[in-house]
Design a protein around this motif. Structure first.
Motif, PDB file in Angstrom:
ATOM      1  N   PRO A  73       1.089  -1.216   0.286  1.00 16.93           N
ATOM      2  CA  PRO A  73      -0.139  -0.288  -0.439  1.00 16.93           C
ATOM      3  C   PRO A  73       0.804   1.360  -0.301  1.00 16.93           C
ATOM      4  CG  PRO A  73      -1.179  -1.635   1.896  1.00 16.93           C
ATOM      5  CD  PRO A  73       0.540  -2.056   1.112  1.00 16.93           C
ATOM      6  N   GLY A  74       0.604   2.181  -0.284  1.00 14.38           N
ATOM      7  CA  GLY A  74       0.636   3.299  -0.336  1.00 14.38           C
ATOM      8  C   GLY A  74       2.264   3.407  -2.001  1.00 14.38           C
ATOM      9  N   GLN A  75       2.513   2.973  -2.716  1.00 16.56           N
ATOM     10  CA  GLN A  75       3.382   2.649  -3.661  1.00 16.56           C
ATOM     11  C   GLN A  75       2.535   2.575  -4.749  1.00 16.56           C
ATOM     12  OE1 GLN A  75       4.860  -1.613  -4.245  1.00 16.56           O
ATOM     13  NE2 GLN A  75       6.203  -0.915  -5.963  1.00 16.56           N
ATOM     14  N   VAL A  76       2.938   3.460  -5.210  1.00 16.61           N
ATOM     15  CA  VAL A  76       3.030   4.498  -7.307  1.00 16.61           C
ATOM     16  C   VAL A  76       3.474   3.371  -8.223  1.00 16.61           C
ATOM     17  CG1 VAL A  76       2.853   6.571  -8.306  1.00 16.61           C
ATOM     18  CG2 VAL A  76       3.118   6.798  -5.919  1.00 16.61           C
ATOM     19  N   LEU A  77       2.528   3.246  -9.508  1.00 11.03           N
ATOM     20  CA  LEU A  77       2.734   2.145 -10.167  1.00 11.03           C
ATOM     21  C   LEU A  77       2.498   2.737 -11.539  1.00 11.03           C
ATOM     22  CD1 LEU A  77       1.477  -1.232  -9.335  1.00 11.03           C
ATOM     23  CD2 LEU A  77       3.525  -0.565  -9.173  1.00 11.03           C
TER      24      LEU A  77
END
Length: 417
Positions: free
Chosen positions: A105-109
């Motif tokens: 959660p919170g990771q930008v893809l």
């Protein structure tokens, strides 16, 4: 022949168009079982119907589709790809991920291919070989290996290789990562002659940390004490080890000296307390959040003011990184690294989180009675300095560390309590 050609055009052409459009979605039947979906559910999520009447029925992403997506709890790479109308393999490729990579959660893809996409790992390795010096990056809150690679114009594989990280290794604020090196490319296992790795003394051997290892378990496996292991590697009780890290194992009873900084790059990241920054910050993973919530709940139940609960949160962060660990300095255990040998309870009691939290708070409801002194047993603690109160309970060799988590502890309390 003219009639036959007309029939071929009217019947064959649409079918070919449909087949060509559907082709990028092939493999959904295989992916459904691989990721725990039923075929019907995956087809429904992908927006595909049991029958496709024409080429126009094939789903295509809108022209103005988002270019990035922030991972939420419960997301999977395949699930994101399906919802965004993408192929899983494309989503992995654009973000420098593999099939075994973990997202959080919170990771930008990235959802689109970029004209400035990074070159293959081999090209990045050649570029790194051409550089004249080593570059490092200190991980900040919110950083990911992918975002760091983007910032320095390199690849995820290169950073993983340069830092000997495993595919499931986590990075954390304060950790120092090598992002570029004049060393030979990552395809070669040995360091170049210009920067030879220091050889271990004949009485020492090295060990590569595996997932699930602790300093205590490594020491036990090699027949040495935790203190010997810490001293040999220049670590302390608050140091964190991670998969892929190399640990020097001294001979039992040996007197190996810690590695000097000027002689070699340390085998582990520096302590976060080495930073001149006054206040420290950190996000919490699921187990840490659960432990923080338990501290807050028991504090509320006992009627502890916010300052006392915040002190407990900061103390647990310093002592165990808010983890209920079964090892520590000498016989220290649990969230607050309490010691059976100094009367804080038996090993079983200290590893009982409810028990250890109540013993830390102390006072009339202390399950340990008057054997130990908790927070409520300190006269005037509410008016005393934040870190001083924690140190009075813990009697630590590092009394200045507790106060550096004060602001973050109040933030956790506001968020979780």
């Amino acid at each position: 022949m003219a009639v036959t050609g007309a029939i071929a055009v009217s019947l064959g052409a649409p079918a070919a168009a449909v087949a060509a459009d559907v082709k990028p979605r092939e493999g959904l039947r295989d992916l459904s079982s691989a990721f725990g979906h039923t075929q019907g559910n995956l087809a429904l999520a992908a927006g595909t119907a049991p029958r496709i009447a024409s080429a126009q029925a094939v789903f295509r992403p809108a022209a103005a589709a988002a270019s990035a997506y922030t991972v939420e709890a419960g997301d999977t790479i395949t699930g994101i790809a399906i919802r965004q109308g993408l192929r899983t393999v494309d989503l992995l490729t654009w973000n420098g991920l593999s099939w075994s990579s973990t997202i959080y959660p919170g990771q930008v893809l990235r959802l689109t291919a970029s004209s400035s996409a990074q070159p293959a790992a081999s090209t990045s390795a050649q570029e790194i070989e051409a550089t004249s010096s080593t570059k490092s990056h200190t991980v900040a809150s919110g950083d990911t290996v992918w975002s760091i690679a983007q910032s320095y114009g390199t690849s995820v594989d290169t950073i993983v290789s340069l830092n000997e990280l495993g595919s499931d290794a986590a990075i954390y604020p304060g950790q120092k990562l090598v992002v570029a090196s004049s060393a030979v490319p990552q395809t070669q296992p040995e360091a170049p002659e210009s920067a030879p790795a220091p050889e271990a003394a004949p009485s020492e051997e090295s060990y590569v940390v595996q997932a699930g290892d602790t300093l205590w378990s490594i020491a036990q496996e090699h027949g040495i004490s935790v203190s010997e292991l810490l001293a040999t590697n220049g670590l302390n009780g608050s140091s964190i080890i991670y998969p892929g890290q190399k640990i020097i194992i001294p001979a039992p009873g040996g007197t190996a000296e810690p590695q000097a900084d000027e002689e070699q790059e340390p085998s582990s990241p520096p302590s976060i307390y080495d930073s001149p920054q006054d206040q420290l910050t950190s996000s919490l993973n699921a187990p840490q959040t659960e432990n923080a919530q338990l501290i807050i709940r028991i504090g509320r139940e006992l009627g502890i003011p916010d300052k006392g609960i915040a002190i407990a949160l900061a103390t647990a962060m310093v002592e165990s990184s808010l983890r209920n660990v079964d090892w520590g300095d000498r016989d220290s255990l649990g969230l607050f690294q309490q010691r059976p040998s100094t009367g804080w309870g038996s090993e079983e009691q200290i590893l009982d989180r409810d028990y250890s939290i109540r013993v830390f708070f102390g006072g009339p409801n202390d399950p340990n009675g008057s054997t130990t002194r908790g927070l409520l047993d300190i006269p005037g603690w509410q008016d005393a300095d934040f870190g001083t109160v924690a140190q009075t309970v813990q009697i630590s060799a590092f009394p200045d560390r507790y106060g550096r988590w004060e602001q973050q502890a109040y933030a956790w309390l506001a968020q979780l309590g």
